[in-house]
Design a protein around this motif. Structure first.
Motif, mmCIF file in Angstrom:
data_model
loop_
_atom_site.group_PDB
_atom_site.id
_atom_site.type_symbol
_atom_site.label_atom_id
_atom_site.label_comp_id
_atom_site.label_asym_id
_atom_site.label_seq_id
_atom_site.Cartn_x
_atom_site.Cartn_y
_atom_site.Cartn_z
ATOM 1 N N LEU A 193 22.235 88.837 47.938
ATOM 2 C CA LEU A 193 23.628 89.134 47.693
ATOM 3 C C LEU A 193 24.570 88.178 47.160
ATOM 4 N N VAL A 194 25.359 88.343 46.352
ATOM 5 C CA VAL A 194 26.334 87.228 45.860
ATOM 6 C C VAL A 194 27.444 88.132 45.851
ATOM 7 N N CYS A 195 28.430 87.430 46.567
ATOM 8 C CA CYS A 195 29.872 87.980 46.717
ATOM 9 C C CYS A 195 30.866 86.996 46.130
ATOM 10 N N VAL A 196 31.667 87.458 44.984
ATOM 11 C CA VAL A 196 32.400 86.608 44.263
ATOM 12 C C VAL A 196 34.036 87.006 44.472
ATOM 13 N N PHE A 197 34.975 86.206 44.811
ATOM 14 C CA PHE A 197 36.099 86.719 44.892
ATOM 15 C C PHE A 197 36.901 86.401 43.472
ATOM 16 N N GLN A 198 37.232 87.668 42.795
ATOM 17 C CA GLN A 198 38.146 87.310 41.457
ATOM 18 C C GLN A 198 39.472 86.566 41.621
ATOM 19 N N PRO A 199 39.697 85.688 40.731
ATOM 20 C CA PRO A 199 40.840 85.042 40.474
ATOM 21 C C PRO A 199 41.656 85.936 39.599
ATOM 22 N N ASP A 200 42.862 85.843 39.554
ATOM 23 C CA ASP A 200 43.911 86.479 38.785
ATOM 24 C C ASP A 200 43.607 87.807 38.494
ATOM 25 N N GLU A 201 43.366 88.702 39.736
ATOM 26 C CA GLU A 201 43.057 90.207 39.439
ATOM 27 C C GLU A 201 44.063 90.930 39.017
ATOM 28 N N GLU A 202 45.328 90.412 39.091
ATOM 29 C CA GLU A 202 46.653 91.298 39.139
ATOM 30 C C GLU A 202 46.741 91.530 37.424
ATOM 31 N N LEU A 236 22.178 89.379 37.769
ATOM 32 C CA LEU A 236 22.216 90.437 38.652
ATOM 33 C C LEU A 236 21.590 91.656 38.104
ATOM 34 N N ASP A 237 21.276 92.284 39.450
ATOM 35 C CA ASP A 237 20.582 93.588 38.931
ATOM 36 C C ASP A 237 21.769 94.743 39.021
ATOM 37 N N VAL A 238 22.655 94.353 39.842
ATOM 38 C CA VAL A 238 23.759 95.373 40.106
ATOM 39 C C VAL A 238 25.072 94.725 40.234
ATOM 40 N N LEU A 239 25.987 95.280 39.555
ATOM 41 C CA LEU A 239 27.269 94.601 40.017
ATOM 42 C C LEU A 239 28.330 95.440 40.202
ATOM 43 N N HIS A 240 28.902 95.460 41.312
ATOM 44 C CA HIS A 240 30.071 96.267 41.848
ATOM 45 C C HIS A 240 31.331 95.347 41.887
ATOM 46 N N ALA A 241 32.370 96.184 41.307
ATOM 47 C CA ALA A 241 33.454 95.801 41.344
ATOM 48 C C ALA A 241 34.529 96.629 41.835
ATOM 49 N N GLN A 242 35.637 96.423 42.448
ATOM 50 C CA GLN A 242 36.405 97.496 42.851
ATOM 51 C C GLN A 242 37.955 97.004 42.885
ATOM 52 N N HIS A 243 38.608 98.089 42.944
ATOM 53 C CA HIS A 243 40.197 97.646 43.132
ATOM 54 C C HIS A 243 40.798 98.855 44.022
ATOM 55 N N ASP A 244 41.719 98.503 44.763
ATOM 56 C CA ASP A 244 42.319 99.664 45.336
ATOM 57 C C ASP A 244 43.582 100.518 44.787
ATOM 58 N N ILE A 245 43.865 101.599 45.217
ATOM 59 C CA ILE A 245 45.142 102.207 44.900
ATOM 60 C C ILE A 245 45.563 103.126 46.020
ATOM 61 N N ALA A 246 46.681 103.473 45.649
ATOM 62 C CA ALA A 246 47.686 103.983 46.887
ATOM 63 C C ALA A 246 46.777 105.644 47.151
ATOM 64 N N LEU A 247 46.532 105.669 48.270
ATOM 65 C CA LEU A 247 45.730 106.815 48.912
ATOM 66 C C LEU A 247 46.362 107.227 50.279
ATOM 67 N N LYS A 248 46.003 108.302 50.624
ATOM 68 C CA LYS A 248 46.445 108.556 52.128
ATOM 69 C C LYS A 248 45.621 107.793 53.075
ATOM 70 N N ALA A 249 46.224 107.513 54.121
ATOM 71 C CA ALA A 249 45.536 106.390 55.055
ATOM 72 C C ALA A 249 44.291 106.918 55.413
ATOM 73 N N GLY A 250 43.325 106.160 55.184
ATOM 74 C CA GLY A 250 42.009 106.427 55.852
ATOM 75 C C GLY A 250 41.177 106.960 54.766
ATOM 76 N N ALA A 251 41.510 107.255 53.492
ATOM 77 C CA ALA A 251 41.068 107.973 52.441
ATOM 78 C C ALA A 251 40.166 106.797 51.563
ATOM 79 N N VAL A 252 39.082 107.292 51.074
ATOM 80 C CA VAL A 252 38.183 106.367 50.130
ATOM 81 C C VAL A 252 37.828 107.274 49.001
ATOM 82 N N ALA A 253 38.256 106.657 47.921
ATOM 83 C CA ALA A 253 37.708 107.326 46.662
ATOM 84 C C ALA A 253 36.700 106.147 45.646
ATOM 85 N N SER A 254 36.023 106.791 45.070
ATOM 86 C CA SER A 254 35.153 105.712 44.044
ATOM 87 C C SER A 254 35.071 106.598 42.854
ATOM 88 N N ALA A 255 34.908 105.678 41.688
ATOM 89 C CA ALA A 255 34.760 106.321 40.347
ATOM 90 C C ALA A 255 33.662 105.215 39.531
#
Length: 180
Positions: free
Chosen positions: A31-40, A64-83
């Protein structure tokens, strides 16, 4: 905290890393965790790729065999979405300006426009008065709503009573724009 960007991403990745570490006996990969700079501006991920992060064995990071990247968006509290999105898709976070209070830059622009019409409406030509706005500053990034905006104006008149009347009018305009 804006609940976006580094705050949310750092907390989410740390939680995921802790969860995966606690369950490490159930999987067999690195497992490799990398925090991205300048994500804005979405420039950080590209800079990391261009710098060889995923291809440079000298850094001690495996291919890397698999790369997962994420970004958060405004959703109802407690909701999770993925695409699934293509890696070339640029996500441009703006932290949903439509859900925010009026951005201060918009308010400042309304103030400046109203001040430019103030003299014509409230000062007789023989009284002479000028309101100038030659400096405005707010924010530090194109997609982050700033907490404040600084407008520098000058009021020039020949008579103190005209100056006082114009100053009162300026304060009224600022108050109306900020609190209506």
């Amino acid at each position: 905290m804006r609940a976006c960007g580094h705050d949310m991403h750092t907390a989410s990745l740390m939680a995921a890393a802790m969860f995966l570490h606690a369950a490490k006996t159930t999987w067999k990969r690195t497992l490799v965790c990398v925090f991205q700079p300048d994500e804005e501006t979405a420039g950080g991920a590209q800079a990391m790729v261009d710098d060889g992060l995923y291809y440079n064995q000298k850094r001690g990071i495996p291919i890397l065999d698999v790369l997962h990247a994420q970004h958060d968006i405004a959703l109802k509290a407690g909701a999770v979405a993925s695409a699934k999105v293509p890696s070339s898709q640029r996500l441009t976070p703006s932290k949903s300006p439509s859900l925010a209070k009026w951005p201060y830059i918009v308010i400042a622009s309304h103030i400046i426009v109203r001040l430019k019409t103030l003299i014509a409406k409230e000062v007789r030509p023989e009284e002479f008065a000028v309101i100038g706005c030659a400096s405005i500053h707010g924010g530090s990034a194109p997609n982050i709503i700033p907490d404040c905006v600084d407008i520098k104006i000058s009021i020039r008149t020949y008579r103190p009573e005209v100056h006082e009347r114009v100053l009162t009018s300026v304060k009224r305009v600022v108050h109306v724009e900020c609190f209506s």
